[in-house]
Scaffold this active site. Structure first.
Site, PDB file in Angstrom:
ATOM      1  N   GLY A  16      48.826  48.121  33.563  1.00 33.48           N
ATOM      2  CA  GLY A  16      50.047  47.502  34.107  1.00 33.48           C
ATOM      3  C   GLY A  16      50.835  46.784  33.033  1.00 33.48           C
ATOM      4  O   GLY A  16      51.211  45.624  33.194  1.00 33.48           O
ATOM      5  N   SER A  17      51.128  47.517  31.939  1.00 31.37           N
ATOM      6  CA  SER A  17      51.733  46.831  30.784  1.00 31.37           C
ATOM      7  C   SER A  17      53.154  47.291  30.476  1.00 31.37           C
ATOM      8  O   SER A  17      53.623  47.131  29.356  1.00 31.37           O
ATOM      9  CB  SER A  17      50.843  46.985  29.558  1.00 31.37           C
ATOM     10  OG  SER A  17      50.462  48.334  29.374  1.00 31.37           O
ATOM     11  N   THR A  18      53.839  47.847  31.473  1.00 24.94           N
ATOM     12  CA  THR A  18      55.226  48.244  31.202  1.00 24.94           C
ATOM     13  C   THR A  18      56.160  47.038  31.198  1.00 24.94           C
ATOM     14  O   THR A  18      57.258  47.096  30.668  1.00 24.94           O
ATOM     15  CB  THR A  18      55.729  49.269  32.239  1.00 24.94           C
ATOM     16  OG1 THR A  18      55.613  48.680  33.548  1.00 24.94           O
ATOM     17  CG2 THR A  18      54.935  50.563  32.182  1.00 24.94           C
ATOM     18  N   SER A  32      43.695  34.574  38.155  1.00 21.39           N
ATOM     19  CA  SER A  32      44.790  33.644  38.469  1.00 21.39           C
ATOM     20  C   SER A  32      44.202  32.298  38.876  1.00 21.39           C
ATOM     21  O   SER A  32      43.067  32.240  39.368  1.00 21.39           O
ATOM     22  CB  SER A  32      45.610  34.196  39.636  1.00 21.39           C
ATOM     23  OG  SER A  32      46.519  33.219  40.109  1.00 21.39           O
ATOM     24  N   TYR A  78      45.690  37.601  48.378  1.00 19.89           N
ATOM     25  CA  TYR A  78      45.814  37.623  46.914  1.00 19.89           C
ATOM     26  C   TYR A  78      44.770  36.711  46.277  1.00 19.89           C
ATOM     27  O   TYR A  78      44.061  37.109  45.348  1.00 19.89           O
ATOM     28  CB  TYR A  78      47.229  37.176  46.518  1.00 19.89           C
ATOM     29  CG  TYR A  78      47.429  37.015  45.016  1.00 19.89           C
ATOM     30  CD1 TYR A  78      47.487  38.136  44.192  1.00 19.89           C
ATOM     31  CD2 TYR A  78      47.570  35.756  44.436  1.00 19.89           C
ATOM     32  CE1 TYR A  78      47.682  37.996  42.822  1.00 19.89           C
ATOM     33  CE2 TYR A  78      47.760  35.607  43.069  1.00 19.89           C
ATOM     34  CZ  TYR A  78      47.811  36.734  42.269  1.00 19.89           C
ATOM     35  OH  TYR A  78      47.998  36.595  40.915  1.00 19.89           O
ATOM     36  N   GLY A 105      56.264  42.371  32.243  1.00 20.08           N
ATOM     37  CA  GLY A 105      55.537  41.162  32.635  1.00 20.08           C
ATOM     38  C   GLY A 105      54.480  40.710  31.643  1.00 20.08           C
ATOM     39  O   GLY A 105      54.591  40.923  30.428  1.00 20.08           O
TER      40      GLY A 105
HETATM   41  P1  NAD Z   1      54.568  42.155  37.130  1.00 23.22           P
HETATM   42  O1  NAD Z   1      54.823  42.591  38.524  1.00 23.22           O
HETATM   43  O2  NAD Z   1      55.665  41.510  36.368  1.00 23.22           O
HETATM   44  O3  NAD Z   1      53.998  43.368  36.295  1.00 23.22           O
HETATM   45  C1  NAD Z   1      52.933  44.098  36.831  1.00 23.22           C
HETATM   46  C2  NAD Z   1      52.737  45.362  36.045  1.00 23.22           C
HETATM   47  O4  NAD Z   1      51.659  46.076  36.658  1.00 23.22           O
HETATM   48  C3  NAD Z   1      53.924  46.279  36.041  1.00 23.22           C
HETATM   49  O5  NAD Z   1      54.008  46.858  34.762  1.00 23.22           O
HETATM   50  C4  NAD Z   1      53.550  47.316  37.103  1.00 23.22           C
HETATM   51  O6  NAD Z   1      54.165  48.556  36.868  1.00 23.22           O
HETATM   52  C5  NAD Z   1      52.064  47.408  36.875  1.00 23.22           C
HETATM   53  N1  NAD Z   1      51.293  47.931  38.003  1.00 23.22           N
HETATM   54  C6  NAD Z   1      51.286  47.460  39.289  1.00 23.22           C
HETATM   55  N2  NAD Z   1      50.477  48.230  40.031  1.00 23.22           N
HETATM   56  C7  NAD Z   1      49.960  49.175  39.193  1.00 23.22           C
HETATM   57  C8  NAD Z   1      49.064  50.259  39.369  1.00 23.22           C
HETATM   58  N3  NAD Z   1      48.573  50.521  40.581  1.00 23.22           N
HETATM   59  N4  NAD Z   1      48.752  51.021  38.301  1.00 23.22           N
HETATM   60  C9  NAD Z   1      49.286  50.770  37.087  1.00 23.22           C
HETATM   61  N5  NAD Z   1      50.139  49.763  36.866  1.00 23.22           N
HETATM   62  C10 NAD Z   1      50.473  48.985  37.906  1.00 23.22           C
HETATM   63  O7  NAD Z   1      53.280  41.217  37.226  1.00 23.22           O
HETATM   64  P2  NAD Z   1      52.847  39.946  36.349  1.00 23.22           P
HETATM   65  O8  NAD Z   1      53.408  38.742  36.966  1.00 23.22           O
HETATM   66  O9  NAD Z   1      53.094  40.240  34.919  1.00 23.22           O
HETATM   67  O10 NAD Z   1      51.279  39.933  36.660  1.00 23.22           O
HETATM   68  C11 NAD Z   1      50.334  40.543  35.806  1.00 23.22           C
HETATM   69  C12 NAD Z   1      48.948  40.053  36.203  1.00 23.22           C
HETATM   70  O11 NAD Z   1      48.900  38.620  36.070  1.00 23.22           O
HETATM   71  C13 NAD Z   1      48.574  40.350  37.650  1.00 23.22           C
HETATM   72  O12 NAD Z   1      47.209  40.685  37.722  1.00 23.22           O
HETATM   73  C14 NAD Z   1      48.836  39.035  38.363  1.00 23.22           C
HETATM   74  O13 NAD Z   1      48.061  38.880  39.520  1.00 23.22           O
HETATM   75  C15 NAD Z   1      48.435  38.048  37.265  1.00 23.22           C
HETATM   76  N6  NAD Z   1      49.039  36.712  37.443  1.00 23.22           N
HETATM   77  C16 NAD Z   1      50.381  36.555  37.425  1.00 23.22           C
HETATM   78  C17 NAD Z   1      50.919  35.284  37.582  1.00 23.22           C
HETATM   79  C18 NAD Z   1      52.394  35.044  37.556  1.00 23.22           C
HETATM   80  O14 NAD Z   1      52.814  33.958  37.959  1.00 23.22           O
HETATM   81  N7  NAD Z   1      53.195  35.964  37.064  1.00 23.22           N
HETATM   82  C19 NAD Z   1      50.074  34.187  37.759  1.00 23.22           C
HETATM   83  C20 NAD Z   1      48.703  34.390  37.776  1.00 23.22           C
HETATM   84  C21 NAD Z   1      48.196  35.672  37.602  1.00 23.22           C
END
Ligand code: NAD
Length: 263
Positions: free
Chosen positions: A14-16, A141, A154, A18
């Protein structure tokens, strides 16, 4: 302190965009060969191209695969048979009251947030054992400790990530492999920006301010009283992924702005 990951292959799910993209960028800048992953071919290829232009020290590859499914994980492992660093980052978060969240919502969070990491850890750990070195990092998280009332499904999935990471660390006892979870607090990723889009449109405030308001209102115990940047999360992950972090395993490492109110 010098972090040198030259010669190490790192997969960040999921690294495209965020947090995942920021982690991939930091690992690449530290010299790792990085594999970018997302679901769409185009978006994944574009992210890899972007990363190449942002100071990547090693190679950058793109593999599109839905890691929420067993087939997607198999296809990913077939294309990238060995990694030294696995960052289980792919995750979803959907605020929904307990009484609105049906089985499908629970199952989707379980498959994306937990089973993707379980399947990939199962696939890659034996290869790490062969070379007696590896790093597995679960992006959990603070919600795994402080279960959010607006998305219990979640929080539970993130508690599971922390538990799996702890169990796997013990399973790898006495090897050169560490397994840890990282607990971000609210972080200004694309996903969170989308979640706050309505509030932003309503108030006309800059996104950082809207995010800080969210933190103060919904995550009041935050000590920094703002959202973290994706780079702040990636810094800790890059350290944990490095040879320097060899005595840290089985840990749940907070980068939550002090939000979890325990010693
Ligand atoms: P985001 O939505 O900005 O990015 C998520 C990425 O995951 C995207 O690139 C998306 O395309 C990819 N993705 C989603 N489902 C997928 C799948 N089935 N297969 C492959 N790729 C997939 O999310 P984020 O906020 O960057 O979160 C990243 C991680 O950090 C998550 O596990 C989230 O639970 C955790 N997190 C985020 C926060 C926050 O506040 N942003 C806080 C705590 C934990």
């Amino acid at each position: 302190m010098q972090i040198d990951l030259a010669g190490k292959t790192a997969l960040v799910t999921g690294s495209t965009e965020g947090i995942g993209y920021a982690i991939a960028r930091q690992l690449a800048r530290a010299g790792a060969d990085v594999v970018i992953n997302g679901r769409s071919e185009e978006k994944t290829a574009n992210a890899a191209e972007r990363l190449k232009g942002e100071g990547a020290g090693g190679t950058v590859a793109a593999v599109a695969a839905d890691v929420a499914t067993a087939e997607g994980c198999d296809a990913l492992v077939a294309k990238v048979p060995h990694v030294d660093i696995l960052v289980n980052n792919a995750g979803i978060f959907q605020p929904l009251d307990f009484f609105e969240a049906n089985d499908e919502v629970w199952d989707r969070h379980w498959q994306v947030n937990v089973m993707s990491a379980v399947r990939l850890s199962r696939a890659y750990l034996p290869g790490m054992q062969n070379v007696d070195w590896g790093r597995v990092i679960f992006i959990a998280s603070e919600s795994g400790f402080n279960i959010p009332v607006e998305m219990i499904h979640y929080g539970v999935s993130k508690t599971a990530d922390i538990a799996v990471a702890r169990g796997l660390a013990k399973r790898m006892a006495g090897t050169g492999i560490t397994v840890n979870s990282v607990l971000p607090g609210p972080t200004l990723s694309e996903g969170v920006e989308a979640m706050l889009a309505e509030e932003r449109a309503k108030t006309g405030k800059p996104i950082e301010e809207v995010a800080a308001d969210f933190v103060k209102k919904h995550r009041g115990s935050s000590i920094i009283q703002r959202a973290a940047s994706v780079e702040e999360i990636a810094n800790l992950v890059t350290y944990l992924a490095s040879p320097l972090a060899s005595a840290t395993t089985g840990a749940s490492m907070r980068v939550d702005g002090g939000l979890i109110d325990t010693l």
